[in-house]
Design a protein around this motif. Structure first.
Motif, short mmCIF file in Angstrom:
data_model
loop_
_atom_site.label_atom_id
_atom_site.label_comp_id
_atom_site.label_asym_id
_atom_site.label_seq_id
_atom_site.Cartn_x
_atom_site.Cartn_y
_atom_site.Cartn_z
N ILE A 52 -37.23 50.50 39.03
CA ILE A 52 -36.14 51.02 38.21
C ILE A 52 -35.72 49.95 37.22
CG2 ILE A 52 -34.34 50.38 39.88
CD1 ILE A 52 -32.98 53.08 39.00
N LYS A 53 -35.64 50.31 35.95
CA LYS A 53 -35.25 49.37 34.89
C LYS A 53 -36.06 48.09 34.94
CE LYS A 53 -30.68 51.12 34.03
NZ LYS A 53 -29.31 50.81 33.72
N ASP A 54 -37.37 48.21 34.99
CA ASP A 54 -38.30 47.07 34.99
C ASP A 54 -38.11 46.12 36.17
OD1 ASP A 54 -39.45 47.99 32.61
OD2 ASP A 54 -37.95 46.94 31.41
N SER A 55 -37.55 46.61 37.27
CA SER A 55 -37.38 45.82 38.48
C SER A 55 -37.85 46.63 39.67
CB SER A 55 -35.90 45.46 38.70
OG SER A 55 -35.42 44.70 37.63
N ARG A 56 -38.22 45.94 40.73
CA ARG A 56 -38.55 46.60 41.99
C ARG A 56 -37.44 46.33 42.99
NH1 ARG A 56 -45.00 46.42 43.13
NH2 ARG A 56 -45.55 47.50 41.21
N VAL A 57 -37.00 47.41 43.63
CA VAL A 57 -35.89 47.33 44.57
C VAL A 57 -36.29 48.05 45.84
CG1 VAL A 57 -33.47 47.97 44.94
CG2 VAL A 57 -34.24 47.36 42.65
N ALA A 58 -35.98 47.44 46.99
CA ALA A 58 -36.22 48.09 48.28
C ALA A 58 -34.88 48.63 48.77
CB ALA A 58 -36.78 47.09 49.29
N ILE A 59 -34.88 49.92 49.14
CA ILE A 59 -33.66 50.53 49.68
C ILE A 59 -33.99 51.27 50.97
CG2 ILE A 59 -32.43 50.69 47.49
CD1 ILE A 59 -33.25 53.61 47.32
N SER A 60 -32.98 51.38 51.81
CA SER A 60 -33.16 52.03 53.11
C SER A 60 -33.29 53.54 52.93
CB SER A 60 -31.96 51.73 54.01
OG SER A 60 -30.81 52.37 53.51
N LYS A 61 -33.75 54.17 53.99
CA LYS A 61 -33.89 55.63 53.99
C LYS A 61 -32.53 56.30 53.76
CE LYS A 61 -35.70 59.37 56.86
NZ LYS A 61 -36.37 59.70 58.12
N GLU A 62 -31.47 55.76 54.37
CA GLU A 62 -30.13 56.32 54.23
C GLU A 62 -29.67 56.27 52.78
OE1 GLU A 62 -30.86 53.94 56.62
OE2 GLU A 62 -31.04 55.42 58.23
N MET A 63 -29.89 55.14 52.11
CA MET A 63 -29.52 55.01 50.69
C MET A 63 -30.36 55.96 49.84
SD MET A 63 -27.12 52.86 49.90
CE MET A 63 -26.23 51.49 50.53
N ALA A 64 -31.65 56.01 50.11
CA ALA A 64 -32.55 56.86 49.31
C ALA A 64 -32.19 58.33 49.45
CB ALA A 64 -34.00 56.62 49.74
N ASN A 65 -31.68 58.73 50.60
CA ASN A 65 -31.27 60.14 50.80
C ASN A 65 -30.03 60.50 49.98
OD1 ASN A 65 -33.22 61.30 52.46
ND2 ASN A 65 -32.35 60.33 54.27
N LYS A 66 -29.25 59.50 49.56
CA LYS A 66 -28.06 59.76 48.75
C LYS A 66 -28.40 59.95 47.27
CE LYS A 66 -24.98 57.21 51.84
NZ LYS A 66 -25.16 58.14 52.86
N ILE A 67 -29.63 59.58 46.88
CA ILE A 67 -30.05 59.68 45.48
C ILE A 67 -30.84 60.97 45.31
CG2 ILE A 67 -31.40 58.60 43.65
CD1 ILE A 67 -30.93 55.91 45.21
N ARG A 68 -30.34 61.87 44.46
CA ARG A 68 -31.00 63.16 44.21
C ARG A 68 -31.76 63.09 42.90
NH1 ARG A 68 -30.95 65.91 48.94
NH2 ARG A 68 -28.98 65.49 49.94
N ILE A 69 -32.99 63.61 42.94
CA ILE A 69 -33.83 63.61 41.74
C ILE A 69 -34.16 65.03 41.33
CG2 ILE A 69 -34.80 61.33 42.08
CD1 ILE A 69 -37.23 62.68 43.38
#
Length: 69
Positions: A52-69
Motif C-alpha cells: 500500500i502506497k509503495d510500502s509493504r505492511v503486515a497486518i493481522s487477520k483481525e485487522m484485515a477483516n475490518k478493511i472492506r474492498i
C-alpha cells in the motif's frame, strides 16, 4: 468483502474501514484510507502482507477483516 478474501497480486480499492475509532486511526496512519488501493502480497494463516502506497505492511487477520474492498 474483507481484505482477507482478496487474491494475492490483485489490486483492490478500499471501500470501508470498520472497527473502533482508534483502530480506524491506526489503519489510516498505515495508509489504509477509503478510495486507496491495496494489493495482497501474501497470506499466512489469515495474516496478510499487503502493498500500500509503495510500502509493504503486515497486518493481522483481525485487522484485515475490518478493511472492506
Amino acid at each position: 468483502m474483507p481484505l482477507t478474501m482478496a487474491k494475492a497480486g490483485e489490486i483492490n480499492a478500499i471501500k470501508r474501514i470498520g472497527g473502533r475509532e482508534d483502530t480506524r486511526r491506526f489503519l489510516e496512519n498505515l495508509g489504509f484510507v477509503v478510495g486507496g488501493h491495496v494489493t495482497v502480497v501474501s497470506e499466512i494463516g489469515g495474516n496478510v502482507i499487503v502493498s500500500i502506497k509503495d510500502s509493504r505492511v503486515a497486518i493481522s487477520k483481525e485487522m484485515a477483516n475490518k478493511i472492506r474492498i
